[in-house]
Design a protein around this motif. Structure first.
Motif, PDB file in Angstrom:
ATOM      1  N   GLY A 171       6.512   6.586   0.180  1.00  0.00           N
ATOM      2  CA  GLY A 171       6.827   5.195   0.418  1.00  0.00           C
ATOM      3  C   GLY A 171       5.797   4.098   0.540  1.00  0.00           C
ATOM      4  N   THR A 172       6.032   3.105   1.215  1.00  0.00           N
ATOM      5  CA  THR A 172       4.947   1.966   1.179  1.00  0.00           C
ATOM      6  C   THR A 172       4.745   1.667   2.648  1.00  0.00           C
ATOM      7  OG1 THR A 172       5.878   1.211  -1.080  1.00  0.00           O
ATOM      8  CG2 THR A 172       4.727  -0.441   0.372  1.00  0.00           C
ATOM      9  N   GLU A 186      10.693   1.548   6.307  1.00  0.00           N
ATOM     10  CA  GLU A 186      11.350   2.451   7.101  1.00  0.00           C
ATOM     11  C   GLU A 186      11.191   3.788   6.724  1.00  0.00           C
ATOM     12  OE1 GLU A 186      15.280   2.776   9.765  1.00  0.00           O
ATOM     13  OE2 GLU A 186      15.139   1.303   8.194  1.00  0.00           O
ATOM     14  N   ILE A 187      10.929   4.918   7.550  1.00  0.00           N
ATOM     15  CA  ILE A 187      10.797   6.227   7.254  1.00  0.00           C
ATOM     16  C   ILE A 187      12.392   6.869   7.451  1.00  0.00           C
ATOM     17  CG2 ILE A 187      10.230   8.439   7.900  1.00  0.00           C
ATOM     18  CD1 ILE A 187       7.485   6.877   8.910  1.00  0.00           C
ATOM     19  N   HIS A 188      12.654   7.556   6.417  1.00  0.00           N
ATOM     20  CA  HIS A 188      13.992   8.212   6.586  1.00  0.00           C
ATOM     21  C   HIS A 188      13.813   9.675   6.515  1.00  0.00           C
ATOM     22  CE1 HIS A 188      16.279   4.554   5.987  1.00  0.00           C
ATOM     23  NE2 HIS A 188      15.521   4.076   5.036  1.00  0.00           N
ATOM     24  N   LEU A 189      13.765  10.382   7.706  1.00  0.00           N
ATOM     25  CA  LEU A 189      13.657  11.674   7.544  1.00  0.00           C
ATOM     26  C   LEU A 189      14.646  12.692   7.089  1.00  0.00           C
ATOM     27  CD1 LEU A 189      12.428  12.276  11.108  1.00  0.00           C
ATOM     28  CD2 LEU A 189      11.007  12.509   9.110  1.00  0.00           C
ATOM     29  N   THR A 217       0.974  -1.312   0.067  1.00  0.00           N
ATOM     30  CA  THR A 217      -0.037  -0.058  -0.086  1.00  0.00           C
ATOM     31  C   THR A 217       0.905   1.097   0.028  1.00  0.00           C
ATOM     32  OG1 THR A 217      -1.760  -1.346   1.434  1.00  0.00           O
ATOM     33  CG2 THR A 217      -1.981   1.373   1.159  1.00  0.00           C
ATOM     34  N   ASP A 218       0.487   2.251  -1.018  1.00  0.00           N
ATOM     35  CA  ASP A 218       1.355   3.433  -0.982  1.00  0.00           C
ATOM     36  C   ASP A 218       1.064   4.146   0.205  1.00  0.00           C
ATOM     37  OD1 ASP A 218       2.466   2.831  -3.424  1.00  0.00           O
ATOM     38  OD2 ASP A 218       0.746   3.857  -4.677  1.00  0.00           O
ATOM     39  N   THR A 273       0.551   4.022   8.062  1.00  0.00           N
ATOM     40  CA  THR A 273      -0.781   4.261   7.404  1.00  0.00           C
ATOM     41  C   THR A 273      -0.375   4.816   6.063  1.00  0.00           C
ATOM     42  OG1 THR A 273      -0.828   6.358   8.369  1.00  0.00           O
ATOM     43  CG2 THR A 273      -1.933   4.480   9.558  1.00  0.00           C
ATOM     44  N   PRO A 274      -1.625   4.696   5.279  1.00  0.00           N
ATOM     45  CA  PRO A 274      -1.288   5.288   3.840  1.00  0.00           C
ATOM     46  C   PRO A 274      -1.073   6.960   3.902  1.00  0.00           C
ATOM     47  CG  PRO A 274      -3.269   4.110   3.750  1.00  0.00           C
ATOM     48  CD  PRO A 274      -2.737   4.272   5.221  1.00  0.00           C
TER      49      PRO A 274
END
Length: 341
Positions: free
Chosen positions: A67-68, A72-75, A43-44, A97-98
């Motif tokens: 992301g999907t 992992e989130i990269h600030l 999910t996008d 979440t989307p």
């Protein structure tokens, strides 16, 4: 190391801990989810990062990180001139979440101070303690002249208004004793016509000086002051004043010291020493253009000065030449280093 660098190191450490764990869910981090807890459905996801000041105003356009879900989130590393990060709201390690948002709150950095000094224009010394103005970068300031008891404001030097910047500023306010009307720094000589007491300041009515000046004696003066009551006083030394009513002006030829013709040749030498000024704590003593000459500047009690020349006359009076500051009687110097030169 910036906040984002520290945050990146922390997240890398967490990744290493997950990779070396015997179980994918070992040592879970409170408030976060691991990829295996999320539905792997490709999910996008879109994360919006807001940059706000402490008043809630946007400092720059939000960052959008795509992301999907489960990634992992990269600030991004963000630097906003004049601000530093103080709070993060909504931070997660993974896209969960989307759509989501993170709010980064920044505080305005402090500007360099504005230093304010009150200065006695006649006595050439500070009166009162310096005042410091502080505020955030870019904020407007307005300097107000301090009230100094017994003094009147003459003028100022420096920017009284402006904005706090990355450079410190100085504002000088010049004052004059409120009982002084006019001053004259030119030097001259006076001859005493009557027995004359010496007072600690112009207009004084009592004195601790026991010695009185005798008729016929001549003295060099360094300042003349006319008070608001129209009386005139002459300074013959530091904190030593006499009233004009008891004297007359003179050329001073009789009172001048005549030095031997070979004074400078026979009784002086170059030196390379330092010394500590010894006068009165918190006070300054004058230096001279030449021995027995006019005032040049001042040096402060306790100050260490460089000495480049020594002179002595036939009366045993020793003078030292202070580098770039003129001549000073040797009695005002202690702790000579080396002791002999």
């Amino acid at each position: 190391m910036s906040f984002f660098d520290r945050l990146k190191s922390m997240l890398q450490g967490l990744n290493t801990a997950d990779a070396t764990s015997d179980h994918p869910h070992a040592n879970p981090i409170q408030g976060t989810e691991t990829p295996t807890d999320l539905a792997v459905n490709q999910t996008d996801a879109l994360l919006i990062v807001h940059h706000l000041d402490t008043a809630g105003n946007e400092l720059q356009a939000p960052d959008m990180i795509a992301g999907t879900v489960g990634d992992e989130i990269h600030l991004p590393a963000v630097t906003i001139a004049g601000y530093h990060l103080v709070h993060i709201d909504g931070l997660t390690r993974w896209f969960t979440t989307p759509q989501a948002r993170i709010t980064l709150t920044y505080e305005r950095q402090a500007g360099q101070p504005i230093w304010v000094y009150a200065y006695d224009i006649d006595q050439r010394q500070l009166i009162g303690r310096p005042t410091m103005y502080r505020g955030p970068l870019g904020q407007a300031y307005k300097v107000v002249a301090p009230t100094v008891a017994g003094f009147k404001l003459l003028r100022s030097v420096g920017d009284l208004t402006g904005e706090y910047t990355t450079t410190a500023k100085t504002v000088l306010f010049f004052y004059r004793n409120q009982s002084w009307q006019k001053t004259d720094l030119s030097t001259g000589y006076v001859q005493i016509s009557h027995v004359t007491p010496v007072y600690p300041y112009p207009g004084a009515t009592t004195t601790n000086y026991l010695t009185k000046l005798q008729p016929g004696s001549t003295y060099k003066t360094y300042m003349r002051v006319q008070l608001v009551d129209n009386t005139t006083w002459y300074a013959i030394g530091d904190d030593q004043w006499i009233a004009e009513a008891n004297l007359q002006l003179t050329t001073g030829i009789v009172g001048q010291l005549h030095l031997p013709a070979g004074y400078r040749v026979q009784n002086h030498r170059q030196v390379r020493q330092t010394g500590d000024v010894s006068f009165v704590p918190g006070k300054q003593v004058h230096t001279y253009i030449e021995p027995y000459g006019r005032y040049l500047t001042t040096v402060t009690h306790g100050e260490t000065v460089n000495l480049i020349e020594r002179l002595a006359d036939d009366n045993g009076v020793v003078w030292y030449r202070v580098q770039d500051r003129g001549y000073l009687p040797g009695r005002y110097l202690t702790n000579l280093n080396p002791p002999y030169c």
